[in-house]
Design an enzyme around this catalytic site. Sequence first.
Site, PDB file in Angstrom:
ATOM      1  N   GLU A  79      -8.525   9.826  -4.072  1.00 49.69           N
ATOM      2  CA  GLU A  79      -7.888   8.626  -4.619  1.00 49.69           C
ATOM      3  C   GLU A  79      -8.886   7.484  -4.799  1.00 49.69           C
ATOM      4  O   GLU A  79      -8.664   6.352  -4.370  1.00 49.69           O
ATOM      5  CB  GLU A  79      -6.723   8.189  -3.722  1.00 49.69           C
ATOM      6  CG  GLU A  79      -5.662   9.277  -3.600  1.00 49.69           C
ATOM      7  CD  GLU A  79      -4.374   8.852  -2.923  1.00 49.69           C
ATOM      8  OE1 GLU A  79      -4.434   8.015  -2.016  1.00 49.69           O
ATOM      9  OE2 GLU A  79      -3.322   9.372  -3.317  1.00 49.69           O
ATOM     10  N   GLU A 135       7.056   6.209   4.302  1.00 50.68           N
ATOM     11  CA  GLU A 135       6.714   5.862   2.920  1.00 50.68           C
ATOM     12  C   GLU A 135       7.719   6.424   1.913  1.00 50.68           C
ATOM     13  O   GLU A 135       8.227   5.694   1.069  1.00 50.68           O
ATOM     14  CB  GLU A 135       5.296   6.378   2.619  1.00 50.68           C
ATOM     15  CG  GLU A 135       4.875   6.107   1.193  1.00 50.68           C
ATOM     16  CD  GLU A 135       3.446   6.557   0.914  1.00 50.68           C
ATOM     17  OE1 GLU A 135       2.773   7.066   1.832  1.00 50.68           O
ATOM     18  OE2 GLU A 135       3.014   6.390  -0.247  1.00 50.68           O
ATOM     19  N   ASP A 172       2.214  15.242  -0.682  1.00 51.49           N
ATOM     20  CA  ASP A 172       1.920  13.971  -0.030  1.00 51.49           C
ATOM     21  C   ASP A 172       3.163  13.433   0.680  1.00 51.49           C
ATOM     22  O   ASP A 172       3.760  12.465   0.217  1.00 51.49           O
ATOM     23  CB  ASP A 172       1.449  12.969  -1.112  1.00 51.49           C
ATOM     24  CG  ASP A 172       1.032  11.640  -0.532  1.00 51.49           C
ATOM     25  OD1 ASP A 172       0.900  11.543   0.689  1.00 51.49           O
ATOM     26  OD2 ASP A 172       0.856  10.690  -1.322  1.00 51.49           O
TER      27      ASP A 172
HETATM   28  C1  GCV Z   1      -3.924   5.571   2.815  1.00 50.11           C
HETATM   29  C2  GCV Z   1      -0.606   8.346  -0.182  1.00 50.11           C
HETATM   30  C3  GCV Z   1      -0.281   6.902   0.072  1.00 50.11           C
HETATM   31  C4  GCV Z   1      -1.541   6.065   0.214  1.00 50.11           C
HETATM   32  C5  GCV Z   1      -2.412   6.679   1.322  1.00 50.11           C
HETATM   33  C6  GCV Z   1      -2.719   8.115   0.934  1.00 50.11           C
HETATM   34  C7  GCV Z   1      -3.536   8.849   1.991  1.00 50.11           C
HETATM   35  O1  GCV Z   1      -1.141   8.517  -1.456  1.00 50.11           O
HETATM   36  O2  GCV Z   1       0.531   6.419  -0.963  1.00 50.11           O
HETATM   37  O3  GCV Z   1      -1.147   4.764   0.538  1.00 50.11           O
HETATM   38  O4  GCV Z   1      -3.598   5.947   1.494  1.00 50.11           O
HETATM   39  O5  GCV Z   1      -1.508   8.820   0.786  1.00 50.11           O
HETATM   40  O6  GCV Z   1      -2.930   9.593   2.754  1.00 50.11           O
HETATM   41  O7  GCV Z   1      -4.739   8.687   2.038  1.00 50.11           O
END
Ligand code: GCV
Length: 604
Positions: free
Chosen positions: A233, A340, A312
């Site tokens: 990411e 989340e 995720d």
């Molecule tokens: C810390 C998801 C979340 C992100 C998080 C990522 C990860 O994409 O939306 O906020 O980033 O996971 O686990 O690294």
Amino acid sequence: MQWEACWLPQRDPPCTLSTPLQIAHWELNQEGIAFQLEARENWGDRYEIRQHEQGGYLIGGNTGLLYGAYRAMECKRLGLAYPQGEQTPDYTLRMLNHWDNVDGTIERGYAGQSLFFREGHFQYDAARLRAYARLLASVGINVICINNVNVTLAAQALLDERFLPELAAIAELFAPFGIRLLVAADFAMPLQYDLPTADPMDEQVAAWWRNRVELVYRYVPNLCGFLIKADSEGRPGPHTYGRNHAQGANLLAEALEPYGGILVWRCFVYNCRQDWRDILTDRPKAAYEHYAPLDGCFAHNVILQIKHGPFDFQVREPPSPLLLAMPRTRKALELQLTQEYTGQQIDLYAMQGMWHEIFEDVPGQSMDAVAAVANIGSDVNWTGHPFAQVNLFAYGCTAWNPTLSFETVTDRWLRLTYNLEEDAHAILRRMLLTSRAIYEGYTAPLGLCWMVNPGHHYGPNPMGYEYDRWGTYHRADRYAVGIDRTSKGTGFTDQYPTRLRERYNNRDSCPESLLLFFHRLPYGYVMKDGRTLVQRIDEDHRQAVQEVEAMRESLRELQGKLPTWVFDSAWDRMQCQVQNAKEWRDVICDFFHRLSGFPHENQL
Ligand code: GCV
């Protein structure tokens, strides 16, 4: 109302770990029962509680004395028998990852601000941190990472002399409770120190990390190690330099090795710049494709941290096939306590049942450690929703012993926290035990995933992630929905061992809760109960809203039985949950009606 409100007694246990040998004969008089502590060398976290010949009880252990003492206090409070025989945790490392930023915000945090940071600095209430350490130790957690895996430039300073004395102070604060720190580090950190590259095969870079680690351990000698999110990411990583992840991880692992440090390396790696028109790339395949070929190439002090599902933290995912691969590599299962995608600590969602399903297919022995993203913040009740505490409590219990049942753990938490009369206890217990199924009922159907609003991830938006770059597609059209991930489709199921591959490949043996994760199906597909797919989606959503409304009525019965502030906070959230559930129902049902033309009396 005060921030201690939780499952813990308001005071420290008879021992902390700062001086385990000196406390060896410290007698505790717990409400009339004498406990004698006895040091046992090389026992690690194991402990034993047994009746002493001279009356009272004896707790034997090394670092495990602490856990034995907490367990004894708990048993005493709940009127339970002390556990028989030696108690050994299933996982040596029971980790919690905070996604706290140094500005005080928490990524995906729903319980207030960071307990550690404000405005670019360490800022904390030492008494509260001590209570937090006590809270975690009481359920056996022994490693915490205090900063976000998305390491900002400001957070890189945690490994700098400016911040190291303060990091050391935090480490000192947690140490007596048997908790060591991990620090999330940035793979490309050498670039900030005038190195032209962060290439893991460059000798200058290796020397830079060796020096940095030496400096860090000078300040924090009991540091557990580093946690790294690389090539993920938008984060930098070894791929930037044409290297693989074993080369990247081993670079840091070798620097940590002389100090006994470990390197926890996350496997959340996928193409986050996918073109939605590309139907050959299937995101769930990514982690396995990146890592499985590297089995046996990682240093002994590297632990690969793998999210429980291949996407995720969606509401329903199969276990990640990577957890079942790489027999010559140390692995940690990663869970997410912060809600989340599971209601953001507004909607009720107790998650231990989900972990049991993972352990059914992923034998505990295939992992060395467990980790969970924390759901904690500065809110008075720690977790925003007062009942979300159960997930932290259950995580600790599970990390120690994954076979403990959801019911047993929920009962323990409820009794320690509220100690309600039987009727009220039964109501809240049922709400917690059914909460996950209800939430799943009104959100993305049958393992479809990603129907949330982009960005913040609360509430429905079936097309929100359909034309983007994140590899998150359901490809619903007027005929069918879902992606064929079987051996005849994208081949994702080929990453599983035979038993699971066959289960998921076949529509009849694939669990219905995962049907749309693995199969592309027409709306008229007949489900096991004789209803069509679209009818099932429609009716499940309507039923789930009725269940949320019934849950609200159950909660209403607890007024006057729960502490007022607990009831009020839960009630406000429940009102939002009912609205959220209705919104999901209306949007999802309408979406599938429009696409499928399915006639229904409830059609809008
Ligand atoms: C810390 C998801 C979340 C992100 C998080 C990522 C990860 O994409 O939306 O906020 O980033 O996971 O686990 O690294």
